[in-house]
Design a protein around this motif. Structure first.
Motif, PDB file in Angstrom:
ATOM      1  N   TYR A   1       0.817  -1.216   0.000  1.00 35.31           N
ATOM      2  CA  TYR A   1       0.000   0.000   0.000  1.00 35.31           C
ATOM      3  C   TYR A   1       0.853   1.268   0.000  1.00 35.31           C
ATOM      4  O   TYR A   1       0.463   2.280  -0.577  1.00 35.31           O
TER       5      TYR A   1
ATOM      6  N   THR B   1      -4.434   9.071  -0.589  1.00 42.14           N
ATOM      7  CA  THR B   1      -4.868   9.081   0.811  1.00 42.14           C
ATOM      8  C   THR B   1      -5.436   7.728   1.224  1.00 42.14           C
ATOM      9  O   THR B   1      -5.126   7.218   2.301  1.00 42.14           O
ATOM     10  N   ALA B   2      -6.256   7.145   0.375  1.00 42.52           N
ATOM     11  CA  ALA B   2      -6.844   5.836   0.683  1.00 42.52           C
ATOM     12  C   ALA B   2      -5.760   4.772   0.846  1.00 42.52           C
ATOM     13  O   ALA B   2      -5.831   3.944   1.766  1.00 42.52           O
ATOM     14  N   HIS B   3      -4.750   4.804  -0.006  1.00 39.48           N
ATOM     15  CA  HIS B   3      -3.662   3.826   0.103  1.00 39.48           C
ATOM     16  C   HIS B   3      -2.852   4.049   1.379  1.00 39.48           C
ATOM     17  O   HIS B   3      -2.447   3.092   2.037  1.00 39.48           O
ATOM     18  N   ARG B   4      -2.616   5.297   1.735  1.00 40.14           N
ATOM     19  CA  ARG B   4      -1.868   5.580   2.972  1.00 40.14           C
ATOM     20  C   ARG B   4      -2.665   5.112   4.189  1.00 40.14           C
ATOM     21  O   ARG B   4      -2.099   4.597   5.160  1.00 40.14           O
ATOM     22  N   GLU B   5      -3.986   5.294   4.157  1.00 39.83           N
ATOM     23  CA  GLU B   5      -4.835   4.826   5.262  1.00 39.83           C
ATOM     24  C   GLU B   5      -4.782   3.303   5.368  1.00 39.83           C
ATOM     25  O   GLU B   5      -4.728   2.754   6.471  1.00 39.83           O
ATOM     26  N   GLN B   6      -4.791   2.618   4.241  1.00 39.64           N
ATOM     27  CA  GLN B   6      -4.703   1.162   4.255  1.00 39.64           C
ATOM     28  C   GLN B   6      -3.351   0.704   4.790  1.00 39.64           C
ATOM     29  O   GLN B   6      -3.270  -0.259   5.555  1.00 39.64           O
TER      30      GLN B   6
ATOM     31  N   ALA C   1      -1.544   2.275   6.934  1.00 40.14           N
ATOM     32  CA  ALA C   1      -1.580   2.506   8.384  1.00 40.14           C
ATOM     33  C   ALA C   1      -2.406   1.435   9.091  1.00 40.14           C
ATOM     34  O   ALA C   1      -2.031   0.959  10.172  1.00 40.14           O
ATOM     35  N   LYS C   2      -3.526   1.035   8.482  1.00 39.84           N
ATOM     36  CA  LYS C   2      -4.361  -0.023   9.067  1.00 39.84           C
ATOM     37  C   LYS C   2      -3.566  -1.320   9.184  1.00 39.84           C
ATOM     38  O   LYS C   2      -3.565  -1.971  10.226  1.00 39.84           O
TER      39      LYS C   2
ATOM     40  N   CYS D   1      -1.036  -1.291  11.945  1.00 37.16           N
ATOM     41  CA  CYS D   1      -1.653  -1.575  13.250  1.00 37.16           C
ATOM     42  C   CYS D   1      -1.862  -3.071  13.432  1.00 37.16           C
ATOM     43  O   CYS D   1      -1.604  -3.613  14.511  1.00 37.16           O
TER      44      CYS D   1
END
Length: 92
Positions: free
Chosen positions: A39, A56-61, A63-64, A67
């Motif tokens: 991602y 942004t969507a790829h960066r959020e993925q 980060a998910k 975690c």
């Protein structure tokens, strides 16, 4: 009436199942670190594409998945390395 059952602890099947379950976090961690890398690479490609709107969507993925990796035993150094590998992918 209560049913009385006997259970022999430590049977070979039970031992095999418990051994298999013990490996799950390591497999999840490995997969999650790979997803962080993937991602991050997608986000970096989208960042330089003027027609892309998915950075942004790829960066959020990423980060998910970081975690999830952390929850399954990944160190911060491993997560950082996965991000860095995504930013500088090696030739396959």
């Amino acid at each position: 009436m209560h049913e009385v059952t006997t259970h022999t602890s430590g049977t070979s099947v039970e031992t095999a199942v418990m051994a298999a379950l013990a490996t799950v976090p390591a497999h999840v961690c490995t997969h999650a670190l790979g997803q962080v890398t993937a991602y991050t690479a997608r986000a970096d490609r989208a960042a330089v594409d003027p027609n892309a709107s998915t950075e942004t969507a790829h960066r959020e993925q990423a980060a998910k998945w970081a975690c999830i990796a952390r929850e399954n035993g990944a160190s911060e150094a491993q997560i950082t390395a996965a991000y860095q590998q995504g930013q500088h992918p090696t030739a396959a």
